[in-house]
Design an enzyme around this catalytic site. Sequence first.
Site, mmCIF file in Angstrom:
data_model
loop_
_atom_site.group_PDB
_atom_site.id
_atom_site.type_symbol
_atom_site.label_atom_id
_atom_site.label_comp_id
_atom_site.label_asym_id
_atom_site.label_seq_id
_atom_site.Cartn_x
_atom_site.Cartn_y
_atom_site.Cartn_z
ATOM 1 N N ARG A 166 0.793 -1.262 0.352
ATOM 2 C CA ARG A 166 0.283 0.510 -0.271
ATOM 3 C C ARG A 166 0.904 1.589 0.224
ATOM 4 O O ARG A 166 2.054 1.316 -0.006
ATOM 5 C CB ARG A 166 -1.410 0.331 1.424
ATOM 6 N N GLY A 167 0.118 2.540 -0.067
ATOM 7 C CA GLY A 167 0.921 3.932 -0.586
ATOM 8 C C GLY A 167 1.523 3.600 -1.910
ATOM 9 O O GLY A 167 1.099 2.962 -2.668
ATOM 10 N N ALA A 168 0.974 5.112 -1.812
ATOM 11 C CA ALA A 168 0.855 5.228 -3.641
ATOM 12 C C ALA A 168 1.717 5.214 -4.181
ATOM 13 O O ALA A 168 1.875 4.009 -5.900
ATOM 14 C CB ALA A 168 0.256 6.641 -3.648
ATOM 15 N N ARG A 189 -6.455 -1.338 -7.506
ATOM 16 C CA ARG A 189 -7.381 0.482 -6.379
ATOM 17 C C ARG A 189 -7.456 1.395 -7.514
ATOM 18 O O ARG A 189 -6.783 1.533 -7.950
ATOM 19 C CB ARG A 189 -5.678 0.742 -5.406
ATOM 20 N N GLN A 194 -3.028 3.154 9.984
ATOM 21 C CA GLN A 194 -1.305 2.573 8.826
ATOM 22 C C GLN A 194 -0.256 3.833 10.270
ATOM 23 O O GLN A 194 0.848 3.709 9.869
ATOM 24 C CB GLN A 194 -0.992 3.513 7.496
ATOM 25 N N ASP A 218 -2.085 10.818 -2.731
ATOM 26 C CA ASP A 218 -2.386 9.784 -3.921
ATOM 27 C C ASP A 218 -2.681 10.304 -4.667
ATOM 28 O O ASP A 218 -2.770 9.276 -5.665
ATOM 29 C CB ASP A 218 -3.882 8.673 -2.488
ATOM 30 N N ASN A 266 -5.569 12.642 0.043
ATOM 31 C CA ASN A 266 -4.413 11.200 0.821
ATOM 32 C C ASN A 266 -5.817 11.226 1.852
ATOM 33 O O ASN A 266 -6.600 11.448 1.594
ATOM 34 C CB ASN A 266 -3.606 12.412 1.898
ATOM 35 N N LYS A 267 -4.287 10.280 2.501
ATOM 36 C CA LYS A 267 -5.605 9.028 3.532
ATOM 37 C C LYS A 267 -6.901 9.953 4.031
ATOM 38 O O LYS A 267 -6.517 11.265 4.662
ATOM 39 C CB LYS A 267 -4.682 8.780 4.813
HETATM 40 O O1 MRU Z 1 -4.843 3.106 1.858
HETATM 41 P P1 MRU Z 1 -3.176 3.277 1.559
HETATM 42 O O2 MRU Z 1 -2.369 2.855 3.317
HETATM 43 O O3 MRU Z 1 -2.749 3.312 0.602
HETATM 44 O O4 MRU Z 1 -3.175 5.296 1.556
HETATM 45 C C1 MRU Z 1 -1.705 5.467 2.278
HETATM 46 C C2 MRU Z 1 -1.174 6.894 1.777
HETATM 47 O O5 MRU Z 1 -3.116 7.483 2.268
HETATM 48 C C3 MRU Z 1 -0.421 7.555 1.988
HETATM 49 O O6 MRU Z 1 -0.652 8.862 2.940
HETATM 50 C C4 MRU Z 1 -0.594 8.117 0.540
HETATM 51 O O7 MRU Z 1 -0.789 6.989 -0.517
HETATM 52 C C5 MRU Z 1 1.510 8.349 -0.024
HETATM 53 S S1 MRU Z 1 2.388 7.524 0.404
HETATM 54 C C6 MRU Z 1 3.918 7.960 0.210
#
Ligand code: MRU
Length: 349
Positions: free
Chosen positions: A51-53, A94, A200, A241, A251-252
Site C-alpha cells: 500500500r501507499g501510492a 485500487r 497506518q 495519493d 490523501n488518507k
Molecule cells: O490506503 P493506503 O495505506 O494505501 O493510503 C496511503 C496514503 O494515503 C499515503 O499517505 C499516500 O499513499 C502517500 S504514500 C507516499
Amino acid sequence: MTEFKSKIRTIEWVDTFSRMVDQTLFPYEFKYVDIKTGDDMFDAIKTMIVRGAPAIGIAGAHGVVLYAQELKNLQRDEFIKKLLEKADYMATSRPTAVNLMWAVEKQKEVIKNSNSDVNGIIEELKQNAIKLENEDIEINKKIGAYGAEVVPKGATILTHCNAGALATVGYGTALGVVRSAFANDPTIQVFADETRPRQQGARITTLELTMDGIPTTLITDGMCSYFMKKGMIDMVVTGADRIAANGDTANKIGTYTVAIAAKYHNIPFYIAAPLSTIDISIKSGDEIPIEERSHDEVTHINGKAICAEGVNIINPGFDVTPHELISGIITEKGILRPDYKKSIAEAFK
Ligand code: MRU
C-alpha cells in the site's frame, strides 16, 4: 548534507517474481512475501499487502511483468492484445492513487513501442520495472533534501497515515523529508496520527521510524488540534495519493481535518509527493475518485466489534484537502508554491 541510511526496502523485483513486505502483518511481524502471478498481484494491491501510492505504482508495474510471463506462449500479436487488457485490469486494483495508473501506463508504453519478440518484450518490461523502482528511491531522496530545507531546527513534525519507506520502494516521501532533516538535526521528532480505520500511522509509521531510530510519539486522530494549540507542532507533512492540476490533494482520510487545524493554528502544512502523483488531466479535487472500503474496517479492530451491531457505516479511504490549505507541495523538482495551477504546469514543462 549527510545522507540518512534507511534499512527498509518495501518491494523489489527478484528474477521472475515480485518480493514485498506484507503490510497486513504489522506491527506483529516484518515478513516478505513473494508474488508470482498477475492475479496475486492484483489481490496484493487490493487487500493492501502492499500500500501507499508510489509502492502500489511499482507493484502495478511488476504485475504487468507477471502477466507477461504468463502469456509468453501466445503469438506476438495476441500476446500484446491480451497483455494490454491485463495491464488495464491491473490499473483497476485500487482507484485513488494515480501512481498505479501512471506506472501501468509506463509499462503499456514499453509494450506498444517495442519491436522485440515476446521474450524480448518481457525482458524490456522487467528492466523498465527495475528502473522505476530505482528511480523511486532517488526521487524520494530529492524530495527529502528539498523538504529538509523548510524543517525548522528542533521541529516537531506531525504526519498522518504512512508516507514512508513502506509506502514507497524505500526512504519515503513525507518521511523522506523527516529522514533527510533528521540526518542533520537529530533533535527533530515526529508526532504520528494513529490514522483510523486501518491505523497506518500506528501500525506502520511508528514501526518504520522506530526501526530507523527517529523519536516518535503516537497520538490518536482527534488529538492534533490539542497539541497544535499548545504550540507542540511546528509543521505538518503528509504524502498524497493524487494531486489535481490546481493543487487539491487526495490523501488518507483525516488529512483534510489536519490541514484545517493547521491553518487555524498558523502551522505550515506541506504535501510531499513525486510528480507521478500529480494528475494534470484533472482540474480539481472534485474529479478524484475516492475509494470506498469495507465496513469491517470501521466496525472491527483486530477481529473484534467496537460498535453496536447493525449501525450504519460509511468508509471513504481518502479525502481531498483544498489547495488553499497547502503551504507547499514538495516534489523532486523543488517545492511548488501557490498559485499551484501555475507552479504545477511549470513543473511539467
Ligand atoms: O490506503 P493506503 O495505506 O494505501 O493510503 C496511503 C496514503 O494515503 C499515503 O499517505 C499516500 O499513499 C502517500 S504514500 C507516499
